[in-house]
Design a protein around this motif. Structure first.
Motif, PDB file in Angstrom:
ATOM      1  N   GLU A  29       0.799  -1.179  -0.072  1.00 36.60           N
ATOM      2  CA  GLU A  29      -0.014  -0.105  -0.236  1.00 36.60           C
ATOM      3  C   GLU A  29       0.917   1.182  -0.091  1.00 36.60           C
ATOM      4  OE1 GLU A  29      -2.245  -0.437   3.757  1.00 36.60           O
ATOM      5  OE2 GLU A  29      -3.880   0.024   2.810  1.00 36.60           O
ATOM      6  N   THR A  30       1.910   1.101   0.890  1.00 32.02           N
ATOM      7  CA  THR A  30       2.655   2.294   1.099  1.00 32.02           C
ATOM      8  C   THR A  30       2.108   3.518   1.857  1.00 32.02           C
ATOM      9  OG1 THR A  30       3.750   1.660  -1.253  1.00 32.02           O
ATOM     10  CG2 THR A  30       4.745   3.753  -0.094  1.00 32.02           C
ATOM     11  N   ARG A  31       2.072   3.454   3.116  1.00 28.96           N
ATOM     12  CA  ARG A  31       1.442   4.304   3.833  1.00 28.96           C
ATOM     13  C   ARG A  31       2.459   5.467   4.198  1.00 28.96           C
ATOM     14  NH1 ARG A  31      -2.315   6.491   6.675  1.00 28.96           N
ATOM     15  NH2 ARG A  31      -1.531   6.255   8.706  1.00 28.96           N
ATOM     16  N   ALA A  69       2.817  15.945  10.047  1.00 33.14           N
ATOM     17  CA  ALA A  69       2.463  14.931  10.760  1.00 33.14           C
ATOM     18  C   ALA A  69       0.789  14.678  10.416  1.00 33.14           C
ATOM     19  CB  ALA A  69       2.379  15.576  12.445  1.00 33.14           C
ATOM     20  N   SER A  70       0.311  15.678   9.833  1.00 35.81           N
ATOM     21  CA  SER A  70      -1.211  15.162   9.409  1.00 35.81           C
ATOM     22  C   SER A  70      -1.396  14.202   8.369  1.00 35.81           C
ATOM     23  CB  SER A  70      -1.735  16.518   8.870  1.00 35.81           C
ATOM     24  OG  SER A  70      -0.995  16.955   7.642  1.00 35.81           O
ATOM     25  N   GLU A  71      -0.456  13.793   7.747  1.00 34.35           N
ATOM     26  CA  GLU A  71      -0.484  12.862   6.935  1.00 34.35           C
ATOM     27  C   GLU A  71      -0.703  11.424   7.710  1.00 34.35           C
ATOM     28  OE1 GLU A  71       3.303  12.810   4.567  1.00 34.35           O
ATOM     29  OE2 GLU A  71       2.466  14.629   3.245  1.00 34.35           O
ATOM     30  N   VAL A  72      -0.105  11.453   8.982  1.00 34.12           N
ATOM     31  CA  VAL A  72      -0.378  10.230   9.701  1.00 34.12           C
ATOM     32  C   VAL A  72      -1.596  10.197  10.483  1.00 34.12           C
ATOM     33  CG1 VAL A  72       0.830   8.656  11.189  1.00 34.12           C
ATOM     34  CG2 VAL A  72       2.294   9.782   9.371  1.00 34.12           C
ATOM     35  N   ARG A  73      -1.748  11.237  11.194  1.00 38.02           N
ATOM     36  CA  ARG A  73      -2.558  11.403  12.051  1.00 38.02           C
ATOM     37  C   ARG A  73      -4.167  11.396  11.395  1.00 38.02           C
ATOM     38  NH1 ARG A  73      -0.446  16.974  14.387  1.00 38.02           N
ATOM     39  NH2 ARG A  73       0.885  15.948  16.097  1.00 38.02           N
ATOM     40  N   GLU A  74      -4.216  11.966   9.965  1.00 38.51           N
ATOM     41  CA  GLU A  74      -5.524  11.850   9.451  1.00 38.51           C
ATOM     42  C   GLU A  74      -5.541  10.888   8.214  1.00 38.51           C
ATOM     43  OE1 GLU A  74      -5.940  15.701   7.984  1.00 38.51           O
ATOM     44  OE2 GLU A  74      -5.417  16.682   9.795  1.00 38.51           O
ATOM     45  N   PHE A  75      -6.713  10.046   7.997  1.00 37.02           N
ATOM     46  CA  PHE A  75      -6.796   9.256   6.960  1.00 37.02           C
ATOM     47  C   PHE A  75      -8.077   9.496   6.099  1.00 37.02           C
ATOM     48  CE2 PHE A  75      -8.017   5.141   4.854  1.00 37.02           C
ATOM     49  CZ  PHE A  75      -6.579   4.956   4.155  1.00 37.02           C
ATOM     50  N   LEU A  76      -7.945   9.853   4.789  1.00 41.16           N
ATOM     51  CA  LEU A  76      -8.879  10.335   3.997  1.00 41.16           C
ATOM     52  C   LEU A  76      -9.648  11.568   4.509  1.00 41.16           C
ATOM     53  CD1 LEU A  76     -10.114   6.815   2.777  1.00 41.16           C
ATOM     54  CD2 LEU A  76      -8.557   8.439   1.421  1.00 41.16           C
ATOM     55  N   GLY A  77      -9.021  12.461   5.093  1.00 42.15           N
ATOM     56  CA  GLY A  77      -9.358  13.615   5.623  1.00 42.15           C
ATOM     57  C   GLY A  77     -10.091  13.616   7.015  1.00 42.15           C
ATOM     58  N   ARG A  78     -10.321  12.278   7.335  1.00 46.80           N
ATOM     59  CA  ARG A  78     -10.695  12.158   8.772  1.00 46.80           C
ATOM     60  C   ARG A  78      -9.594  12.134   9.906  1.00 46.80           C
ATOM     61  NH1 ARG A  78     -13.592   6.779  10.470  1.00 46.80           N
ATOM     62  NH2 ARG A  78     -13.691   7.581  12.350  1.00 46.80           N
ATOM     63  N   ALA A  86      -5.893  10.178  14.669  1.00 47.93           N
ATOM     64  CA  ALA A  86      -5.086  10.217  15.968  1.00 47.93           C
ATOM     65  C   ALA A  86      -4.490  11.629  16.243  1.00 47.93           C
ATOM     66  CB  ALA A  86      -4.019   9.228  15.964  1.00 47.93           C
ATOM     67  N   PRO A  87      -5.504  12.569  16.342  1.00 49.01           N
ATOM     68  CA  PRO A  87      -5.192  13.937  16.515  1.00 49.01           C
ATOM     69  C   PRO A  87      -4.329  14.343  17.490  1.00 49.01           C
ATOM     70  CG  PRO A  87      -7.579  13.659  16.647  1.00 49.01           C
ATOM     71  CD  PRO A  87      -7.014  12.311  16.402  1.00 49.01           C
ATOM     72  N   HIS A  88      -4.240  13.364  18.629  1.00 48.08           N
ATOM     73  CA  HIS A  88      -3.916  13.747  20.026  1.00 48.08           C
ATOM     74  C   HIS A  88      -2.305  13.347  20.259  1.00 48.08           C
ATOM     75  CE1 HIS A  88      -5.289   9.631  19.568  1.00 48.08           C
ATOM     76  NE2 HIS A  88      -4.420   9.318  20.472  1.00 48.08           N
ATOM     77  N   VAL A  89      -1.715  12.762  19.160  1.00 47.99           N
ATOM     78  CA  VAL A  89      -0.458  12.212  19.420  1.00 47.99           C
ATOM     79  C   VAL A  89       0.572  12.760  18.694  1.00 47.99           C
ATOM     80  CG1 VAL A  89      -0.878  10.403  17.860  1.00 47.99           C
ATOM     81  CG2 VAL A  89       0.713   9.934  19.683  1.00 47.99           C
ATOM     82  N   LYS A  90       1.932  12.679  19.023  1.00 56.35           N
ATOM     83  CA  LYS A  90       3.250  13.183  18.246  1.00 56.35           C
ATOM     84  C   LYS A  90       3.152  12.273  17.123  1.00 56.35           C
ATOM     85  CE  LYS A  90       6.160  15.142  22.096  1.00 56.35           C
ATOM     86  NZ  LYS A  90       7.247  14.998  22.705  1.00 56.35           N
ATOM     87  N   VAL A  91       3.898  12.655  16.191  1.00 56.90           N
ATOM     88  CA  VAL A  91       4.143  11.862  15.020  1.00 56.90           C
ATOM     89  C   VAL A  91       5.495  12.041  14.468  1.00 56.90           C
ATOM     90  CG1 VAL A  91       3.618  11.487  12.447  1.00 56.90           C
ATOM     91  CG2 VAL A  91       1.631  11.707  14.260  1.00 56.90           C
ATOM     92  N   TYR A  92       6.193  10.948  13.997  1.00 55.21           N
ATOM     93  CA  TYR A  92       7.261  11.012  13.407  1.00 55.21           C
ATOM     94  C   TYR A  92       7.105  10.344  12.106  1.00 55.21           C
ATOM     95  CZ  TYR A  92      12.606  10.262  12.865  1.00 55.21           C
ATOM     96  OH  TYR A  92      13.930  10.499  12.480  1.00 55.21           O
TER      97      TYR A  92
END
Ligand code: MRU
Length: 353
Positions: free
Chosen positions: A190-192, A291-300, A303-309
């Motif tokens: 898929e390549t997330r 970070a939004s690329e990981v926190r969100e999926f298809l605009g939804r 995981a808006p509450h967490v730090k992302v790498y």
């Protein structure tokens, strides 16, 4: 291929807006370098060789109507464009290669009048597109020699026509194997998080009538263990002089899994992707994305509450790589030696620009 990923049409850069695929085949016309930079940053145009072309066409677009009067002014203008476009995506070396090749072309012709230099810059950019097309076919031909009838290949991200002027690198090898009458099946990660595999590679392969199976990234290990995969074939964004390879995040994981399962792991790329100035992969700049690329999926918001790498690429050490397939042939370990030889050859023939 029934489409052109990137081209120069009447003073504009025409690209496929890859963020719209596979739902819509929509084109975007870049009339200024700001639009182009946005298209590069948001992956409307993407993939190392296509970014090299975008860089070259970007210089052309930027200087075409600029009112510069002499060469020093033109050079300053080009350097400004290089800094501006070069800051859009740091990992794919082809972007910088394409930008620099345009500066070299201007430099070589600095004694000519500005109109002539601008015409030569247009010729250079168009030549880069044609060279990429030819190069991909040679990579395809060289790589297809490794493919057996009945092979099942695992690939990651998109190293196809959409990542190049056309045909692709890793996928070009699969197209060529099919043209040679070999039956090939492809498992596609898929390549997330941006789903280049799910959205782009499956779209491309299926248009070419290739049996395609989409898997979640975390399924790769299990399909290897089940002996469903005979080869792993991926592209590259930058190859260091010792054969370490930066490619889409998740490539390193695949390489380790392939080694554990005794599956050959190949990289396909043009020589322009090899950065001979870097002795090893630890010096390759790795792009970190929003970070939004990981926190969100298809605009939804998932995981808006967490730090992302959110790393866009990883580096696969050379020891995991069975071979690097280029337009000049297939390079084998030890890469320090085989790539050094290639670099010497390249210098002797002093590659055009
Ligand atoms: O972030 P992307 O989609 O530009 O990443 C692309 C890749 O990782 C490709 O594998 C690479 O550029 C090779 S393209 C022939």
């Amino acid at each position: 291929m029934p489409f052109n990923t990137i081209e120069w049409i009447k003073g504009k850069i025409k690209i496929i807006d890859q963020t719209q695929l596979p739902h819509k085949l929509k084109y975007l016309y870049c009339e200024d370098i700001e639009t182009l930079r946005e298209a590069i940053s948001s992956l409307r145009v993407r993939g190392a060789p296509a970014l090299g072309i975008a860089g070259a066409l970007g210089v052309l677009l930027g200087v075409r109507n600029s009112p510069v009067k002499d060469y020093p002014e033109l050079k300053k203008e080009i350097e400004k464009i290089i800094t501006y476009l070069g800051s859009s995506r740091p990992t794919a070396v082809n972007l910088f290669w394409g930008l620099r090749r345009m500066l070299n072309c201007a430099e070589k012709n600095k004694d000519k009048d500005i109109k002539t230099i601008k015409n030569l810059l247009e010729r250079e950019a168009l030549q880069i597109i044609e060279e990429d097309k030819a190069c991909n076919r040679l990579i395809g031909k060289n790589g297809a020699s490794l493919i057996n009838d009945g092979d099942t290949i695992l690939t990651h991200c998109n190293a196809g026509a959409l990542a190049t002027a056309d045909y692709g690198t890793a996928l070009g090898i699969i197209y060529k194997a099919k043209e040679e009458g070999k039956r090939v099946k492809v498992y596609v990660d898929e390549t997330r998080p941006l789903l280049q595999g799910a959205r782009l590679t499956t779209w491309e392969l299926m248009q070419e009538g290739i049996e395609t199976i989409l898997i979640c990234d975390n399924t790769a290990g299990e399909v290897m263990r089940e002996k469903k995969i005979s080869k792993v074939l991926v592209g590259a964004d930058r190859v260091a002089a010792n054969g370490d390879v930066a490619n889409k995040i998740g490539t390193y994981t695949l390489a380790v899994l392939a080694k554990e399962n005794k599956i050959p792991f190949y990289i396909a790329c043009p020589i322009s992707t090899i950065d001979f100035s870097l002795p090893g992969g630890e010096k390759i700049p790795i792009e970190e994305r929003s970070a939004s690329e990981v926190r969100e999926f298809l605009g939804r918001k998932i995981a808006p509450h967490v730090k992302v790498y959110n790393l866009a690429f990883d580096v696969t050490p050379a020891e995991y790589i069975t071979g690097i397939i280029t337009e000049k042939g297939i390079y084998k370990p030890p890469y320090k030696e085989s790539l050094k030889e290639l670099n010497n050859e390249k210098r002797d023939r002093s590659y055009s620009s």
